[in-house]
Design an enzyme around this catalytic site. Sequence first.
Site, PDB file in Angstrom:
ATOM      1  N   TYR A   1       2.806  15.349 -22.287  1.00 29.86           N
ATOM      2  CA  TYR A   1       4.147  15.937 -22.372  1.00 29.86           C
ATOM      3  C   TYR A   1       4.250  16.890 -23.555  1.00 29.86           C
ATOM      4  O   TYR A   1       4.722  18.023 -23.425  1.00 29.86           O
ATOM      5  CB  TYR A   1       5.173  14.814 -22.502  1.00 29.86           C
ATOM      6  CG  TYR A   1       6.605  15.266 -22.682  1.00 29.86           C
ATOM      7  CD1 TYR A   1       7.365  15.689 -21.589  1.00 29.86           C
ATOM      8  CD2 TYR A   1       7.218  15.226 -23.933  1.00 29.86           C
ATOM      9  CE1 TYR A   1       8.690  16.071 -21.741  1.00 29.86           C
ATOM     10  CE2 TYR A   1       8.535  15.603 -24.097  1.00 29.86           C
ATOM     11  CZ  TYR A   1       9.274  16.030 -22.994  1.00 29.86           C
ATOM     12  OH  TYR A   1      10.582  16.413 -23.157  1.00 29.86           O
TER      13      TYR A   1
ATOM     14  N   SER B   1      10.849  20.533 -26.749  1.00 28.90           N
ATOM     15  CA  SER B   1      11.216  19.198 -27.221  1.00 28.90           C
ATOM     16  C   SER B   1      10.914  19.050 -28.700  1.00 28.90           C
ATOM     17  O   SER B   1       9.995  19.686 -29.228  1.00 28.90           O
ATOM     18  CB  SER B   1      10.436  18.136 -26.437  1.00 28.90           C
ATOM     19  OG  SER B   1      10.576  16.859 -27.023  1.00 28.90           O
TER      20      SER B   1
END
Length: 306
Positions: free
Chosen positions: A212, A199
């Site tokens: 995350y 990401s």
Amino acid sequence: MNYDYKFGNDFYNYFKDIGIKSTKYKILAKEQSQDGQPAYEYKMEPEPIFDNPNYQGSGKLKGKVAIITGGDSGLGRACAVAFAKEGADLVIPYLCEHEDAMFTKRYVESLGAKCLLISGDLADRNFSRKIVSETINMYGHIDILVNNAGVQYQTDTLSEISDEQFDYTLKVNIYGMFYLTKEVLPYLKSGASIINLTSVTTFYGDPQLIDYVTSKGAIVGFTRALARNLALKNIRVNAIAPGFFWTPIQPGCWEADKIPSLGSNSAMGRGAHPYELASTFVFLASDDASFMTGQVIHNNGGEVMG
């Protein structure tokens, strides 16, 4: 939602028309949220655009078998559609989004692909064994692994992240990737490709996504180390670091009032629909990327550069 009821049997052409209109667009997502994860694509407004009708396959993945975790919706669905157009047959492991998964299966089958759906939790190591066993039983080989599935939770401070949330985030996002890659590896031959989803948040550190970001940073390290480990076997391992894409993970994670502004801090001033990442998956899976391994491709509208 019953897709047959809403769109009729001509559902492919319905979404094809949306894709044509999407060549000039800006995501105008209203405030919305869903009750945790997994979230569901069919409940999103607007619905994500996962297919570009102007994209015509050329057989780049003909005869290949691809496992795409989380291929029921979001970026995984866009990947599945593009792979189907390029001639691949598919295996889509997903958690419990049965309606989304069935729609994706019907859609890719309308493009001529075979599609095996398998429901289960990637946090459970036994699920990875099941995925590989059923794939080999149906197709006899595996050529491409796309580790796409993941979970993401908005948490304002470190102290608010429970041990259970931290554990589950890492188990799904990185342990699950490790488990499935390990199970798939004995079946991969020279020319095979592994694609991992990290990401953009890994590279700037989102303060509300600490667990995350931790898991996505681990994916970068896993990708680079495994790429070097497998390079002489001609098995390529690369990663994609998407910016903001309009996928179910967004309303499943963020507070409703944050949704309309997501993606606005990119250089392009907008977020993206899933189809805008589809050709990146195809590139890394195909022989077009035959000399590329250990790399992270940034598709983020200029949110992070370098």
